[in-house]
Design an enzyme around this catalytic site. Structure first.
Site, mmCIF file in Angstrom:
data_model
loop_
_atom_site.group_PDB
_atom_site.id
_atom_site.type_symbol
_atom_site.label_atom_id
_atom_site.label_comp_id
_atom_site.label_asym_id
_atom_site.label_seq_id
_atom_site.Cartn_x
_atom_site.Cartn_y
_atom_site.Cartn_z
ATOM 1 N N GLN A 1 -6.204 84.938 17.379
ATOM 2 C CA GLN A 1 -7.128 84.915 16.244
ATOM 3 C C GLN A 1 -8.031 86.145 16.297
ATOM 4 O O GLN A 1 -8.784 86.403 15.373
ATOM 5 C CB GLN A 1 -7.978 83.640 16.302
ATOM 6 C CG GLN A 1 -7.176 82.354 16.220
ATOM 7 C CD GLN A 1 -8.028 81.140 16.556
ATOM 8 O OE1 GLN A 1 -8.695 80.564 15.702
ATOM 9 N NE2 GLN A 1 -8.040 80.773 17.829
ATOM 10 N N HIS B 1 -5.248 86.786 12.251
ATOM 11 C CA HIS B 1 -6.448 87.049 11.439
ATOM 12 C C HIS B 1 -6.662 88.538 11.196
ATOM 13 O O HIS B 1 -7.758 88.957 10.796
ATOM 14 C CB HIS B 1 -7.695 86.451 12.107
ATOM 15 C CG HIS B 1 -7.718 84.959 12.115
ATOM 16 N ND1 HIS B 1 -8.566 84.232 12.914
ATOM 17 C CD2 HIS B 1 -6.980 84.043 11.446
ATOM 18 C CE1 HIS B 1 -8.360 82.938 12.709
ATOM 19 N NE2 HIS B 1 -7.406 82.790 11.833
ATOM 20 N N SER C 1 -12.635 77.492 20.011
ATOM 21 C CA SER C 1 -13.450 76.281 19.834
ATOM 22 C C SER C 1 -12.742 75.200 19.024
ATOM 23 O O SER C 1 -13.254 74.087 18.901
ATOM 24 C CB SER C 1 -14.756 76.650 19.113
ATOM 25 O OG SER C 1 -14.448 77.211 17.837
ATOM 26 N N GLU D 1 -15.690 75.541 27.977
ATOM 27 C CA GLU D 1 -16.265 74.204 27.767
ATOM 28 C C GLU D 1 -15.331 73.389 26.896
ATOM 29 O O GLU D 1 -14.397 73.941 26.297
ATOM 30 C CB GLU D 1 -17.630 74.342 27.068
ATOM 31 C CG GLU D 1 -17.536 75.049 25.738
ATOM 32 C CD GLU D 1 -18.848 75.688 25.272
ATOM 33 O OE1 GLU D 1 -19.923 75.319 25.773
ATOM 34 O OE2 GLU D 1 -18.772 76.593 24.432
HETATM 35 N N1 APR Z 1 -13.892 82.115 29.001
HETATM 36 C C1 APR Z 1 -13.241 81.095 28.337
HETATM 37 N N2 APR Z 1 -13.688 80.555 27.160
HETATM 38 C C2 APR Z 1 -14.836 81.052 26.662
HETATM 39 C C3 APR Z 1 -15.567 82.095 27.299
HETATM 40 C C4 APR Z 1 -15.044 82.629 28.528
HETATM 41 N N3 APR Z 1 -15.659 83.606 29.196
HETATM 42 N N4 APR Z 1 -16.690 82.362 26.554
HETATM 43 C C5 APR Z 1 -16.658 81.506 25.504
HETATM 44 N N5 APR Z 1 -15.543 80.713 25.567
HETATM 45 C C6 APR Z 1 -15.112 79.683 24.609
HETATM 46 C C7 APR Z 1 -16.268 78.886 24.009
HETATM 47 O O1 APR Z 1 -16.540 77.761 24.812
HETATM 48 C C8 APR Z 1 -15.710 78.493 22.640
HETATM 49 O O2 APR Z 1 -15.011 77.246 22.713
HETATM 50 O O3 APR Z 1 -14.503 80.345 23.525
HETATM 51 C C9 APR Z 1 -14.697 79.601 22.329
HETATM 52 C C10 APR Z 1 -15.125 80.576 21.223
HETATM 53 O O4 APR Z 1 -15.215 79.866 20.025
HETATM 54 P P1 APR Z 1 -15.605 80.593 18.641
HETATM 55 O O5 APR Z 1 -16.791 81.433 18.843
HETATM 56 O O6 APR Z 1 -15.662 79.515 17.622
HETATM 57 O O7 APR Z 1 -14.377 81.591 18.373
HETATM 58 P P2 APR Z 1 -12.893 81.262 17.862
HETATM 59 O O8 APR Z 1 -12.470 79.879 18.253
HETATM 60 O O9 APR Z 1 -12.036 82.368 18.263
HETATM 61 O O10 APR Z 1 -13.099 81.296 16.258
HETATM 62 C C11 APR Z 1 -11.962 81.097 15.456
HETATM 63 O O11 APR Z 1 -13.201 81.601 13.487
HETATM 64 O O12 APR Z 1 -14.918 82.834 12.847
HETATM 65 C C12 APR Z 1 -13.575 82.703 12.686
HETATM 66 O O13 APR Z 1 -11.895 84.277 12.212
HETATM 67 C C13 APR Z 1 -12.837 83.938 13.167
HETATM 68 O O14 APR Z 1 -10.922 84.056 14.610
HETATM 69 C C14 APR Z 1 -12.156 83.445 14.437
HETATM 70 C C15 APR Z 1 -12.028 81.947 14.211
#
Ligand code: APR
Length: 241
Positions: free
Chosen positions: A99, A117, A185, A211
Site C-alpha cells: 500500500q 496505491h 492497521s 500492535e
Molecule cells: N513495525 C511494525 N508495525 C508498525 C510499526 C513498526 N515499526 N510502526 C507502526 N506500525 C503499525 C501500526 O501499529 C499500524 O497498525 O503500522 C500500522 C500503520 O497503520 P496506518 O498508519 O493506518 O497505515 P496503513 O495501514 O498503511 O494505511 C493504509 O490508508 O491512508 C491510506 O493510502 C493510505 O496506504 C495507506 C492506507
C-alpha cells in the site's frame, strides 16, 4: 514433513508500518500524516481540483522524504526472501502487494512488488495516460514529457479511486498457501479484506505488526513487535523450512 513444507505460494501485504523505522510517517498514529493533513484536501480528486498546488506541494514533500529514506532490516529481509523463494528453487511464487508509495522494497532487493496505491516517484499524465519516473517537483504544471500537455498529477490512488492491478492481486491471493500482513492497521479497504479472501481459499494467515490491528481477529496467528525485528526472524524461519 514440517508444518511449513506445504507452503509454496506466498502473498505479503505491507503498509506504512514497515517503513516507519526508515523515518517515513505512518497515517493514523498520533503523529500520523492524516493528523495534520486533512485527507479530503490532499488525497482526493476533488481536493486536487479545488487546490492543485496544495496537493502537489504535499506530494513533493513526500517524494523528497522517500528519496531521503533508506530500506530498513524488514525491507532487506523481504528482499532476501524474494530472491530465494522461487519455483526454480523448489519453492513457489511470491508477491509483495504494498500500500506504500515509497520504493524501499525495491531498494531493499525485492523485484516482485506491486504498488496498489501508486508510487511517489511517478507522475501520471491525465491527457495521454503516460507515466514518468519523477524525482522533482510537480508544482507549476510542468509539461508531460510525452505529449507536452500540462496535465501531470501524482501517480497516487486517492480515496474514492480504484487501486491498481486488483485482478492480479486477487489471482495471487486465490493461489496462495500463506498470506502475510506487515505494518498495516486494517483500516482501509480493499486491502483490509485480503486476509478474509485468503482465509476463504484455505491459506494460512499471519500478521506481523507493532500492535493489534482492526483485522487481527481474522488472522490465524499474530506476532507483535517492530518490523525491523520480527520480519527478519520470520524470513529466517521460512528460508530454514
Ligand atoms: N513495525 C511494525 N508495525 C508498525 C510499526 C513498526 N515499526 N510502526 C507502526 N506500525 C503499525 C501500526 O501499529 C499500524 O497498525 O503500522 C500500522 C500503520 O497503520 P496506518 O498508519 O493506518 O497505515 P496503513 O495501514 O498503511 O494505511 C493504509 O490508508 O491512508 C491510506 O493510502 C493510505 O496506504 C495507506 C492506507
Amino acid at each position: 514433513m514440517g508444518a511449513m513444507d506445504h507452503i509454496r505460494n506466498i502473498v505479503i501485504l505491507t503498509g506504512a508500518g514497515i517503513s516507519a523505522e526508515s523515518g517515513l510517517r505512518t497515517f493514523r498514529a498520533d503523529d500520523g500524516l492524516w493528523e495534520d493533513h486533512p485527507v479530503e484536501q490532499v488525497a482526493t480528486l476533488q481536493g486536487f481540483h479545488r487546490d492543485p498546488d496544495l496537493v502537489q506541494r504535499f506530494y513533493d514533500e513526500r517524494r523528497a522524504q522517500v528519496m531521503a529514506a533508506n530500506p530498513n532490516p524488514a525491507h532487506l529481509a523481504l528482499g532476501r526472501l524474494d530472491m530465494a523463494w522461487k519455483p526454480s528453487r523448489n519453492r513457489g511464487e511470491l508477491l509483495i502487494v504494498t500500500q506504500n508509495i515509497d520504493d524501499l522494497h525495491e531498494r531493499g532487493g525485492a523485484a516482485r512488488v506491486l504498488h496498489m496505491h501508486g508510487e511517489a516517484l511517478s507522475a501520471w499524465c491525465t491527457m495521454c495516460d503516460a507515466r514518468h519516473r519523477w524525482t522533482g517537483s510537480l508544482r507549476g504544471a510542468p509539461p508531460c514529457p510525452a505529449c507536452g500537455q500540462a496535465a501531470l498529477r501524482p501517480d497516487i490512488v486517492w480515496f474514492g479511486e480504484m487501486p491498481y492491478q486488483m485482478d492480479r492481486i486477487y489471482r495471487a491471493i486465490g493461489n496462495c498457501d500463506l498470506f502475510v500482513s506487515i505494518g498495516t492497521s486494517g483500516a482501509v479497504y480493499p486491502a483490509a479484506g485480503f486476509v478474509q479472501e485468503a482465509g476463504r481459499v484455505g491459506a494460512g494467515t499471519l500478521e506481523l505488526n507493532l500492535e493489534e490491528s482492526l483485522g487481527s481477529r481474522f488472522f490465524s496467528e499474530t506476532r507483535l513487535g517492530k518490523a525491523s525485528e520480527i520480519v527478519p526472524a520470520w524470513v529466517e524461519e521460512m528460508l530454514a523450512s
